[in-house]
Design a protein around this motif. Structure first.
Motif, PDB file in Angstrom:
ATOM      1  N   LEU A 170      59.376  86.522  38.053  1.00  8.49           N
ATOM      2  CA  LEU A 170      58.579  86.594  39.284  1.00  8.49           C
ATOM      3  C   LEU A 170      59.268  87.242  40.474  1.00  8.49           C
ATOM      4  O   LEU A 170      58.687  88.051  41.164  1.00  8.49           O
ATOM      5  CB  LEU A 170      58.159  85.175  39.686  1.00  8.49           C
ATOM      6  N   ASN A 171      60.506  86.848  40.735  1.00 12.56           N
ATOM      7  CA  ASN A 171      61.126  87.368  41.956  1.00 12.56           C
ATOM      8  C   ASN A 171      62.315  88.287  41.652  1.00 12.56           C
ATOM      9  O   ASN A 171      63.249  88.385  42.431  1.00 12.56           O
ATOM     10  CB  ASN A 171      61.521  86.226  42.903  1.00 12.56           C
ATOM     11  N   GLU A 172      62.251  88.909  40.501  1.00 12.88           N
ATOM     12  CA  GLU A 172      63.212  89.958  40.126  1.00 12.88           C
ATOM     13  C   GLU A 172      64.678  89.539  40.250  1.00 12.88           C
ATOM     14  O   GLU A 172      65.533  90.330  40.635  1.00 12.88           O
ATOM     15  CB  GLU A 172      62.925  91.238  40.919  1.00 12.88           C
ATOM     16  N   GLN A 173      64.937  88.285  39.896  1.00 14.09           N
ATOM     17  CA  GLN A 173      66.322  87.812  39.837  1.00 14.09           C
ATOM     18  C   GLN A 173      66.807  87.903  38.397  1.00 14.09           C
ATOM     19  O   GLN A 173      66.092  87.511  37.485  1.00 14.09           O
ATOM     20  CB  GLN A 173      66.397  86.344  40.281  1.00 14.09           C
ATOM     21  N   HIS A 174      68.011  88.375  38.199  1.00 13.42           N
ATOM     22  CA  HIS A 174      68.586  88.410  36.852  1.00 13.42           C
ATOM     23  C   HIS A 174      68.773  87.000  36.317  1.00 13.42           C
ATOM     24  O   HIS A 174      68.967  86.075  37.076  1.00 13.42           O
ATOM     25  CB  HIS A 174      69.954  89.099  36.897  1.00 13.42           C
ATOM     26  N   GLY A 175      68.758  86.838  35.020  1.00 12.62           N
ATOM     27  CA  GLY A 175      68.999  85.526  34.428  1.00 12.62           C
ATOM     28  C   GLY A 175      68.643  85.491  32.949  1.00 12.62           C
ATOM     29  O   GLY A 175      69.305  84.820  32.170  1.00 12.62           O
ATOM     30  N   LEU A 176      67.587  86.233  32.573  1.00 10.36           N
ATOM     31  CA  LEU A 176      67.187  86.223  31.165  1.00 10.36           C
ATOM     32  C   LEU A 176      68.184  87.037  30.332  1.00 10.36           C
ATOM     33  O   LEU A 176      68.573  88.138  30.721  1.00 10.36           O
ATOM     34  CB  LEU A 176      65.773  86.823  31.034  1.00 10.36           C
ATOM     35  N   GLN A 177      68.575  86.457  29.204  1.00  3.47           N
ATOM     36  CA  GLN A 177      69.459  87.168  28.262  1.00  3.47           C
ATOM     37  C   GLN A 177      68.908  87.005  26.859  1.00  3.47           C
ATOM     38  O   GLN A 177      68.397  85.938  26.517  1.00  3.47           O
ATOM     39  CB  GLN A 177      70.879  86.584  28.315  1.00  3.47           C
ATOM     40  N   ILE A 178      69.027  88.061  26.055  1.00  5.22           N
ATOM     41  CA  ILE A 178      68.629  87.951  24.648  1.00  5.22           C
ATOM     42  C   ILE A 178      69.864  88.117  23.767  1.00  5.22           C
ATOM     43  O   ILE A 178      70.831  88.791  24.146  1.00  5.22           O
ATOM     44  CB  ILE A 178      67.553  89.000  24.239  1.00  5.22           C
ATOM     45  N   ARG A 179      69.792  87.480  22.590  1.00  4.68           N
ATOM     46  CA  ARG A 179      70.927  87.586  21.661  1.00  4.68           C
ATOM     47  C   ARG A 179      70.691  88.756  20.723  1.00  4.68           C
ATOM     48  O   ARG A 179      69.705  88.804  19.991  1.00  4.68           O
ATOM     49  CB  ARG A 179      71.066  86.304  20.858  1.00  4.68           C
TER      50      ARG A 179
ATOM     51  N   ASN B 189      72.116  81.608  39.005  1.00  4.61           N
ATOM     52  CA  ASN B 189      73.112  82.265  39.854  1.00  4.61           C
ATOM     53  C   ASN B 189      73.319  81.473  41.139  1.00  4.61           C
ATOM     54  O   ASN B 189      72.542  80.566  41.462  1.00  4.61           O
ATOM     55  CB  ASN B 189      72.729  83.736  40.109  1.00  4.61           C
ATOM     56  N   CYS B 190      74.388  81.798  41.855  1.00  7.90           N
ATOM     57  CA  CYS B 190      74.751  80.936  42.978  1.00  7.90           C
ATOM     58  C   CYS B 190      74.036  81.300  44.278  1.00  7.90           C
ATOM     59  O   CYS B 190      74.058  80.527  45.220  1.00  7.90           O
ATOM     60  CB  CYS B 190      76.269  80.901  43.172  1.00  7.90           C
ATOM     61  N   GLU B 191      73.394  82.467  44.317  1.00  8.31           N
ATOM     62  CA  GLU B 191      72.816  82.879  45.596  1.00  8.31           C
ATOM     63  C   GLU B 191      71.340  82.535  45.764  1.00  8.31           C
ATOM     64  O   GLU B 191      70.924  82.032  46.790  1.00  8.31           O
ATOM     65  CB  GLU B 191      72.962  84.396  45.779  1.00  8.31           C
ATOM     66  N   LYS B 192      70.577  82.866  44.717  1.00 13.99           N
ATOM     67  CA  LYS B 192      69.129  82.774  44.908  1.00 13.99           C
ATOM     68  C   LYS B 192      68.465  82.001  43.793  1.00 13.99           C
ATOM     69  O   LYS B 192      68.916  82.006  42.653  1.00 13.99           O
ATOM     70  CB  LYS B 192      68.530  84.189  44.956  1.00 13.99           C
ATOM     71  N   GLU B 193      67.376  81.375  44.117  1.00 16.74           N
ATOM     72  CA  GLU B 193      66.561  80.741  43.090  1.00 16.74           C
ATOM     73  C   GLU B 193      65.960  81.830  42.191  1.00 16.74           C
ATOM     74  O   GLU B 193      65.898  82.999  42.569  1.00 16.74           O
ATOM     75  CB  GLU B 193      65.433  79.954  43.749  1.00 16.74           C
ATOM     76  N   ARG B 194      65.533  81.420  41.002  1.00 15.69           N
ATOM     77  CA  ARG B 194      64.876  82.362  40.105  1.00 15.69           C
ATOM     78  C   ARG B 194      63.610  81.708  39.579  1.00 15.69           C
ATOM     79  O   ARG B 194      63.594  80.507  39.310  1.00 15.69           O
ATOM     80  CB  ARG B 194      65.822  82.718  38.957  1.00 15.69           C
ATOM     81  N   LEU B 195      62.562  82.510  39.443  1.00 17.09           N
ATOM     82  CA  LEU B 195      61.284  81.998  38.952  1.00 17.09           C
ATOM     83  C   LEU B 195      60.782  82.866  37.827  1.00 17.09           C
ATOM     84  O   LEU B 195      60.827  84.098  37.912  1.00 17.09           O
ATOM     85  CB  LEU B 195      60.245  82.040  40.082  1.00 17.09           C
TER      86      LEU B 195
END
Ligand SMILES: O=C(O)CCC(=O)C(=O)O
Ligand SMILES: [Fe+2]
Length: 151
Positions: A34-43, A84-90
């Motif tokens: 939703l808010n273009e924050q990194h976080g998703l990773q695939i194996r 991440n430490c800066e921003k929430e992720r949705l």
């Protein structure tokens, strides 16, 4: 089924999982970061690869039901979410699956002497009951559906 995921910022992100590694039990998942924050990773090949969020783009994940129906031709993707430490992720996930009273199993035209069924057949209702009764962990849901072949 739909799910909204909210990952608050964390001062020590390397110490926590946003969402533990798993494959989705659905057939297909359509995911919006939703808010273009990194976080998703695939194996991929044993390595965790970040999936860059693109504005106005959906991510389509193959889930375990598609792996089961295609008798392993399409493989469900193992993924996880970091914080991440800066921003929430949705993120917003929409899971597509056959209706509850349908039976899922390897599609009969795909079964031959050379390609025997790799997975059990089960009613969707029971499949999800079993899924929610177990811990979310890697591809354990897919593994649970495997049949052993005496060779
Ligand atoms: O937050 C994400 O990017 C992943 C969410 C997810 O894997 C899920 O809801 O099953
Ligand atoms: Fe997922």
């Amino acid at each position: 089924m739909m799910r909204m995921n909210y990952y608050p910022p964390c001062p020590e992100p390397e110490k926590v999982n946003g969402l533990t590694n798993h494959s989705d039990p659905s057939a297909l998942t359509i995911l919006l970061q939703l808010n273009e924050q990194h976080g998703l990773q695939i194996r991929k090949d044993g390595m965790w690869v970040p999936v860059k969020p693109l504005p106005n783009a959906f991510i389509v994940n193959v889930g375990d039901i598609l792996e089961i129906i295609t008798n392993g031709t399409y493989r469900s993707v193992e993924h996880r979410a970091t914080v991440n430490c800066e921003k929430e992720r949705l993120s917003f996930a929409t899971f597509y699956s056959p209706r509850e009273d349908a039976v899922i199993g390897p599609s009969p035209p795909l079964i031959t002497d050379q390609t025997p069924p790799q997975f059990k057949s089960i009613r969707v209702h029971q499949y999800f009951k079993d899924f929610f009764a177990r811990k979310l962990e890697g591809k354990s849901n897919r593994d649970n559906m495997k049949i052993e072949h005496p060779n």
